[in-house]
Write a protein that holds these residues in place. Structure first.
Motif, mmCIF file in Angstrom:
data_model
loop_
_atom_site.group_PDB
_atom_site.id
_atom_site.type_symbol
_atom_site.label_atom_id
_atom_site.label_comp_id
_atom_site.label_asym_id
_atom_site.label_seq_id
_atom_site.Cartn_x
_atom_site.Cartn_y
_atom_site.Cartn_z
ATOM 1 N N TYR A 7 16.972 -2.201 1.026
ATOM 2 C CA TYR A 7 16.441 -3.117 -0.047
ATOM 3 C C TYR A 7 15.772 -2.514 -1.183
ATOM 4 C CZ TYR A 7 17.852 -6.644 3.307
ATOM 5 O OH TYR A 7 18.543 -7.391 4.105
ATOM 6 N N THR A 8 15.845 -1.010 -1.049
ATOM 7 C CA THR A 8 14.867 -0.224 -2.108
ATOM 8 C C THR A 8 15.547 -0.878 -3.357
ATOM 9 O OG1 THR A 8 14.874 1.529 -0.681
ATOM 10 C CG2 THR A 8 14.527 2.026 -2.928
ATOM 11 N N ASN A 9 14.758 -0.891 -4.503
ATOM 12 C CA ASN A 9 15.070 -1.287 -5.939
ATOM 13 C C ASN A 9 15.656 -2.736 -5.989
ATOM 14 O OD1 ASN A 9 14.023 1.127 -7.004
ATOM 15 N ND2 ASN A 9 16.051 2.151 -6.429
ATOM 16 N N GLN A 10 15.763 -3.417 -4.801
ATOM 17 C CA GLN A 10 16.319 -4.705 -5.057
ATOM 18 C C GLN A 10 15.112 -5.770 -5.864
ATOM 19 O OE1 GLN A 10 18.723 -6.786 -2.269
ATOM 20 N NE2 GLN A 10 20.163 -5.004 -1.676
ATOM 21 N N SER A 11 15.482 -6.812 -6.583
ATOM 22 C CA SER A 11 14.631 -7.591 -7.044
ATOM 23 C C SER A 11 14.654 -8.959 -6.107
ATOM 24 C CB SER A 11 14.952 -7.929 -8.511
ATOM 25 O OG SER A 11 14.165 -8.929 -9.139
ATOM 26 N N ILE A 12 13.537 -9.299 -5.485
ATOM 27 C CA ILE A 12 13.363 -10.196 -4.327
ATOM 28 C C ILE A 12 12.458 -11.320 -4.629
ATOM 29 C CG2 ILE A 12 13.127 -10.593 -1.986
ATOM 30 C CD1 ILE A 12 14.281 -7.830 -1.534
ATOM 31 N N ALA A 33 11.341 -2.450 -2.515
ATOM 32 C CA ALA A 33 11.925 -3.731 -3.338
ATOM 33 C C ALA A 33 10.851 -4.113 -4.318
ATOM 34 C CB ALA A 33 12.235 -4.688 -2.455
ATOM 35 N N LYS A 34 11.247 -4.761 -5.443
ATOM 36 C CA LYS A 34 10.392 -5.195 -6.600
ATOM 37 C C LYS A 34 10.482 -6.717 -5.958
ATOM 38 C CE LYS A 34 10.005 -6.833 -11.272
ATOM 39 N NZ LYS A 34 8.646 -6.635 -11.098
ATOM 40 N N ASP A 68 18.263 -10.469 -7.037
ATOM 41 C CA ASP A 68 19.057 -10.286 -6.177
ATOM 42 C C ASP A 68 19.346 -11.354 -5.086
ATOM 43 O OD1 ASP A 68 20.246 -7.580 -6.975
ATOM 44 O OD2 ASP A 68 18.193 -6.991 -6.815
ATOM 45 N N ILE A 69 18.120 -11.807 -4.583
ATOM 46 C CA ILE A 69 18.029 -12.843 -3.596
ATOM 47 C C ILE A 69 16.564 -13.449 -3.557
ATOM 48 C CG2 ILE A 69 17.085 -11.050 -1.818
ATOM 49 C CD1 ILE A 69 18.847 -12.590 0.335
#
Length: 464
Positions: A7-12, A33-34, A68-69
């Protein structure tokens, strides 16, 4: 804390900042993650920001661009009785929606190749008995020398667990709130304890509630399904599971006579646990002598836990010895103390009528403290199971309505726990039971059932 580079660099975005929401936010932040968070309670949101988390900007017009989620905490209504605006907005923006349970299983499935002997997950759901069953499984595995962790709907949130190890077993209790949202559900062993209507407003009715529970078995991932077949829902689940997943095995659990025993069956009948395979009894153990976990309902819980531990490879004699040392859960038919021959029992976890009925059938000469935020429209089965009740003491913000629907006399409209405990203790005689088994949620007067039970314990200890 469980972290994962996937989940690195994903926008959550995380909606709901209770225990599981905070644990998820901090774990994903550690994973790179962000993370943006939101809670409708401004005080809760402020505390989260003080912990270093960043709040979702609700005034930003394109707030869902690049997200992203969306992860939804179990305390947030997903669709019923009213969909949350953030869920609705994310759906319109075609943002995927999941929760911590789905993320947990996704991490496990994605990283299985990294383990020499992958960890196994035992997941327990059902209307009643899931906490006792899952905690008993945890206890047995510890006694058997297995590396094990325990969490989900009880104890630790899944992202509060320690990093998963080789050969480890994770025992999860999963509620309908958690199951209805999770995108991935892939336990090695899935357990269905029983079924009775509950949380109907949250699931849009009894069919929606059953569908949420059933999702644990619909995934087709589990190698073993352990199903209590004493309800029509359990029988349906067994039938559908057998026809849809040919590669998995099913273990039937029942408290009735052991018929059609060619299947692997674990039953509790005439105060004995009996394991049957290929039509033959392969193991049995007495249950009546287990004073720490009384009642027929606990015999069913023992059978479910026994089946799970056998399926994972624990020997019957090891399970038998471990069951004897299990002391039961706090707030579930918990003996608080004895004074002048009167026993005080804390069953605050009985938040629906079926759960309370279990306690009412376990004891005699009962001074019954009940009431709270009622879930069901009818309480008729409670009156049917109250033949050993000497008197009822009704608590809650609206004890009059609860008492009227209960239809039991004699009764006292107490309102507060203080008045109920005081009156019950004054009127009980040696050999009687003062039982807190509310048959209702706690939210009209308490933060949760644990706080309600702790208040009862505190009041009882003052008079012991």
């Amino acid at each position: 804390m469980i972290v994962s580079e996937i989940y690195t660099n994903q926008s959550i975005v995380i909606l709901g900042l209770g225990r599981s929401g905070i644990a998820l936010a901090e774990a994903l932040t550690q994973s790179g993650a962000k993370v943006l968070v939101w809670d409708d309670n401004p005080d809760v949101l402020l505390k989260a920001c003080e912990r270093g988390l960043e709040a979702l900007n609700r005034n930003k017009k394109d707030q869902w661009r690049g997200v992203d989620i969306l992860l939804v905490s179990p305390g947030v209504p997903f669709l019923y009785p009213k969909i949350h605006n953030i869920i609705l907005e994310a759906s319109k923006a075609q943002v995927p929606i999941d929760n911590d349970i789905g993320m947990f299983f996704n991490i496990l499935e994605t990283t299985k190749k990294n383990f020499k002997i992958p960890p196994k997950v035992i997941a327990v759901t059902g209307s009643n008995g899931k906490s006792t069953t899952s905690s008993l499984i945890h206890h047995i595995l510890i006694k058997a020398g297995t590396t094990v962790q325990f969490g989900g709907n009880i104890g630790k949130a899944v992202f509060e667990l320690n990093p998963v190890q080789n050969e480890e077993v994770i025992v999860l209790e999963l509620s309908s709130y958690q199951l209805e949202v999770a995108k991935r559900l892939s336990p090695d062993i899935a357990i269905f304890t029983n079924f009775s209507p509950d949380h109907l407003d949250r699931h849009g009715g009894v069919q929606g509630y059953f569908s949420a529970k059933k999702r644990l078995f619909d995934s087709g991932y589990s190698n073993t399904s352990i199903i209590n077949i004493d309800s029509k829902e359990g029988l349906l689940l067994l039938n559908q599971n057998a026809s849809s997943n040919q590669d998995s095995q099913s273990i039937r659990v029942t408290s009735g006579p052991l018929t059609n025993t060619k299947d692997w069956t674990v039953g509790c009948f005439l105060d004995r646990l009996v394991e049957m395979k290929e039509g033959k009894e392969v193991f049995s153990m007495p249950l009546k002598s287990l004073k720490n976990i009384p009642g027929v309902h606990n015999q069913e819980n023992i059978c479910l836990a026994y089946a799970a531990c056998k399926a994972i490879g624990i020997e019957s004699k090891v399970i038998k010895a471990a069951v004897k040392s299990y002391v039961g859960l706090k707030h579930r038919i918990q003996l608080v103390g004895i004074r002048h021959g009167v026993k005080y029992i804390n069953d605050s976890k009985a938040t629906n009528s079926d759960s309370a009925s279990v306690a009412l059938k376990t004891f005699k000469n009962i001074h019954w403290i009940c009431g709270g935020e009622k879930k069901e429209e009818k309480l008729t089965n409670l009156a049917f199971n109250a033949k050993f009740v000497k008197k009822v003491y009704v608590i809650g913000e609206d004890p009059t309505e609860f008492a009227a629907q209960l239809g039991f006399d004699p009764h006292e409209l107490c309102g507060s726990m203080e008045d109920a405990v005081k009156l019950a203790s004054e009127e009980a005689i040696p050999g009687d039971i003062v039982l807190l088994s509310p048959a209702a949620a706690s939210f009209d007067q308490y933060q949760n059932f644990e706080k309600r039970g702790e208040h009862f314990i505190e009041l009882v200890k003052k008079i012991l």
